[in-house]
Scaffold this motif. Structure first.
Motif, PDB file in Angstrom:
ATOM      1  N   MET A  88      57.113  22.627  12.926  1.00  0.00           N
ATOM      2  CA  MET A  88      56.430  21.961  11.818  1.00  0.00           C
ATOM      3  C   MET A  88      55.619  20.764  12.295  1.00  0.00           C
ATOM      4  N   ALA A  89      56.118  20.062  13.304  1.00  0.00           N
ATOM      5  CA  ALA A  89      55.354  18.944  13.865  1.00  0.00           C
ATOM      6  C   ALA A  89      54.040  19.442  14.460  1.00  0.00           C
ATOM      7  N   GLY A  90      54.072  20.626  15.045  1.00  0.00           N
ATOM      8  CA  GLY A  90      52.847  21.207  15.585  1.00  0.00           C
ATOM      9  C   GLY A  90      51.829  21.508  14.498  1.00  0.00           C
ATOM     10  N   TRP A  91      52.295  22.071  13.390  1.00  0.00           N
ATOM     11  CA  TRP A  91      51.380  22.360  12.278  1.00  0.00           C
ATOM     12  C   TRP A  91      50.832  21.071  11.679  1.00  0.00           C
ATOM     13  N   LEU A  92      51.700  20.064  11.562  1.00  0.00           N
ATOM     14  CA  LEU A  92      51.242  18.776  11.042  1.00  0.00           C
ATOM     15  C   LEU A  92      50.183  18.189  11.964  1.00  0.00           C
ATOM     16  N   GLY A  93      50.408  18.313  13.265  1.00  0.00           N
ATOM     17  CA  GLY A  93      49.433  17.815  14.224  1.00  0.00           C
ATOM     18  C   GLY A  93      48.076  18.482  14.073  1.00  0.00           C
ATOM     19  N   GLU A  94      48.066  19.747  13.683  1.00  0.00           N
ATOM     20  CA  GLU A  94      46.799  20.443  13.444  1.00  0.00           C
ATOM     21  C   GLU A  94      46.134  19.967  12.159  1.00  0.00           C
ATOM     22  N   MET A  95      46.948  19.572  11.177  1.00  0.00           N
ATOM     23  CA  MET A  95      46.390  19.142   9.889  1.00  0.00           C
ATOM     24  C   MET A  95      45.846  17.722   9.916  1.00  0.00           C
ATOM     25  N   VAL A  96      46.483  16.848  10.693  1.00  0.00           N
ATOM     26  CA  VAL A  96      46.119  15.427  10.650  1.00  0.00           C
ATOM     27  C   VAL A  96      44.623  15.186  10.873  1.00  0.00           C
ATOM     28  N   PRO A  97      43.988  15.779  11.891  1.00  0.00           N
ATOM     29  CA  PRO A  97      42.541  15.539  12.057  1.00  0.00           C
ATOM     30  C   PRO A  97      41.726  16.001  10.852  1.00  0.00           C
ATOM     31  N   LEU A  98      42.156  17.081  10.219  1.00  0.00           N
ATOM     32  CA  LEU A  98      41.439  17.583   9.046  1.00  0.00           C
ATOM     33  C   LEU A  98      41.613  16.634   7.866  1.00  0.00           C
ATOM     34  N   LEU A  99      42.791  16.019   7.768  1.00  0.00           N
ATOM     35  CA  LEU A  99      43.058  15.090   6.670  1.00  0.00           C
ATOM     36  C   LEU A  99      42.356  13.754   6.879  1.00  0.00           C
ATOM     37  N   GLY A 114      45.418  26.921   4.534  1.00  0.00           N
ATOM     38  CA  GLY A 114      46.401  27.796   5.163  1.00  0.00           C
ATOM     39  C   GLY A 114      47.509  27.022   5.856  1.00  0.00           C
ATOM     40  N   LEU A 115      47.141  25.963   6.571  1.00  0.00           N
ATOM     41  CA  LEU A 115      48.134  25.142   7.256  1.00  0.00           C
ATOM     42  C   LEU A 115      49.043  24.425   6.262  1.00  0.00           C
ATOM     43  N   ALA A 116      48.465  23.910   5.182  1.00  0.00           N
ATOM     44  CA  ALA A 116      49.252  23.194   4.179  1.00  0.00           C
ATOM     45  C   ALA A 116      50.262  24.122   3.511  1.00  0.00           C
ATOM     46  N   THR A 117      49.845  25.353   3.247  1.00  0.00           N
ATOM     47  CA  THR A 117      50.760  26.325   2.643  1.00  0.00           C
ATOM     48  C   THR A 117      51.880  26.673   3.609  1.00  0.00           C
ATOM     49  N   ARG A 118      51.530  26.940   4.852  1.00  0.00           N
ATOM     50  CA  ARG A 118      52.542  27.288   5.857  1.00  0.00           C
ATOM     51  C   ARG A 118      53.524  26.136   6.067  1.00  0.00           C
ATOM     52  N   TYR A 119      52.991  24.935   6.181  1.00  0.00           N
ATOM     53  CA  TYR A 119      53.824  23.755   6.424  1.00  0.00           C
ATOM     54  C   TYR A 119      54.758  23.477   5.248  1.00  0.00           C
ATOM     55  N   SER A 120      54.228  23.516   4.042  1.00  0.00           N
ATOM     56  CA  SER A 120      55.055  23.215   2.872  1.00  0.00           C
ATOM     57  C   SER A 120      56.119  24.280   2.659  1.00  0.00           C
ATOM     58  N   HIS A 121      55.767  25.547   2.824  1.00  0.00           N
ATOM     59  CA  HIS A 121      56.763  26.614   2.680  1.00  0.00           C
ATOM     60  C   HIS A 121      57.898  26.421   3.686  1.00  0.00           C
ATOM     61  N   ALA A 122      57.530  26.145   4.928  1.00  0.00           N
ATOM     62  CA  ALA A 122      58.541  25.985   5.974  1.00  0.00           C
ATOM     63  C   ALA A 122      59.430  24.778   5.705  1.00  0.00           C
ATOM     64  N   LEU A 123      58.833  23.659   5.322  1.00  0.00           N
ATOM     65  CA  LEU A 123      59.623  22.449   5.114  1.00  0.00           C
ATOM     66  C   LEU A 123      60.486  22.548   3.864  1.00  0.00           C
ATOM     67  N   TRP A 124      59.996  23.175   2.814  1.00  0.00           N
ATOM     68  CA  TRP A 124      60.831  23.378   1.626  1.00  0.00           C
ATOM     69  C   TRP A 124      62.063  24.219   1.970  1.00  0.00           C
ATOM     70  N   ARG A 125      61.869  25.313   2.679  1.00  0.00           N
ATOM     71  CA  ARG A 125      63.001  26.172   3.043  1.00  0.00           C
ATOM     72  C   ARG A 125      63.923  25.470   4.034  1.00  0.00           C
ATOM     73  N   VAL A 176      53.374  20.102  -7.493  1.00  0.00           N
ATOM     74  CA  VAL A 176      53.402  21.469  -8.000  1.00  0.00           C
ATOM     75  C   VAL A 176      54.467  22.248  -7.239  1.00  0.00           C
ATOM     76  N   GLU A 177      54.939  23.312  -7.851  1.00  0.00           N
ATOM     77  CA  GLU A 177      55.824  24.250  -7.176  1.00  0.00           C
ATOM     78  C   GLU A 177      55.030  25.511  -6.870  1.00  0.00           C
ATOM     79  N   ASP A 178      55.308  26.106  -5.735  1.00  0.00           N
ATOM     80  CA  ASP A 178      54.574  27.299  -5.319  1.00  0.00           C
ATOM     81  C   ASP A 178      55.346  28.536  -5.768  1.00  0.00           C
ATOM     82  N   ALA A 179      54.796  29.251  -6.740  1.00  0.00           N
ATOM     83  CA  ALA A 179      55.469  30.431  -7.277  1.00  0.00           C
ATOM     84  C   ALA A 179      55.587  31.545  -6.243  1.00  0.00           C
ATOM     85  N   ALA A 180      54.786  31.466  -5.192  1.00  0.00           N
ATOM     86  CA  ALA A 180      54.829  32.502  -4.159  1.00  0.00           C
ATOM     87  C   ALA A 180      56.016  32.328  -3.215  1.00  0.00           C
TER      88      ALA A 180
END
Length: 216
Positions: A88-99, A114-125, A176-180
């Protein structure tokens, strides 16, 4: 244990800010969110969720599970959670420059969503797995080993500021909650199950625990 209670309380905030972050990313792509707030979200997940929350899990709680409760650190729940932290730290590292870069190109917008969805799904679980399995089962095994409390530390100025920003962002961007995403408790709901961990019973149970299980 006070540390575990604190970590669980932090999970509540992190869980909520994840939902707020998803709202923000949608707004950023649609042009309705403040680009500057991207830095604040990045700081929250880097400083508070990472440098403060995950650091204490790893350096204190997980370390005690391995050293004091003599649980394996190279496989099973501890290994799986550490692997997820790094992933997850790796995905966050990819998002930070975009943010932090300001206006997004069309390609960057697709990548960020795509990164935000992947990161949030992983961290929620990840949060669900820790709350329902790792924390209660880990505490039980520490108690058996005579460990009743674990040390903690205060937040740094940067970590405290990131926490305050996270709480403020919740108001600006309602979560928001992700219904997916299907969430739930127990090993079977964990992303690591069957991959980097075969479940609590297979990884941690002693012969006595198995004997007691079959006697019931």
């Amino acid at each position: 244990m006070k540390l575990i209670n604190a970590l669980q309380d932090e999970h509540v905030l992190i869980d909520q800010v994840l939902g707020s972050f998803r709202t923000y990313v949608g707004g950023l792509i649609d042009g309705t969110a403040e680009p500057e707030d991207g830095r604040r979200f990045a700081a929250f997940f880097t400083e508070f969720a990472g440098h403060f929350h995950h650091d204490r899990e790893e350096r204190v709680f997980f370390d005690a599970l391995v050293k004091d409760a003599e649980l394996p650190g190279d496989r099973g729940p501890v290994y799986a959670v550490l692997h997820e932290h790094a992933e997850m730290a790796g995905w966050l590292g990819e998002m930070v420059p975009l943010l932090e870069q300001g206006p997004l190109s069309e390609d960057d917008a697709v990548r960020l969503r795509g990164l935000a969805t992947r990161y949030s799904h992983a961290l929620w679980r990840h949060i669900d797995a820790e709350n329902s399995v790792l924390y209660p089962e880990g505490v039980e095994r520490l108690l058996r080993s005579g460990i009743r409390e674990l040390p903690d530390r205060p937040m740094s100025e940067a970590e405290a500021a990131a926490r305050e920003d996270g709480a403020a962002l919740l108001v600006r961007y309602p979560p928001v909650e992700d219904a997916a995403l299907t969430r739930g408790d127990g090993c079977f709901m964990c992303r690591a199950y069957g991959d980097t961990c075969d479940g609590l019973e297979a990884e941690w149970w002693t012969e006595l625990e198995w004997e007691e299980f079959f006697i019931r």
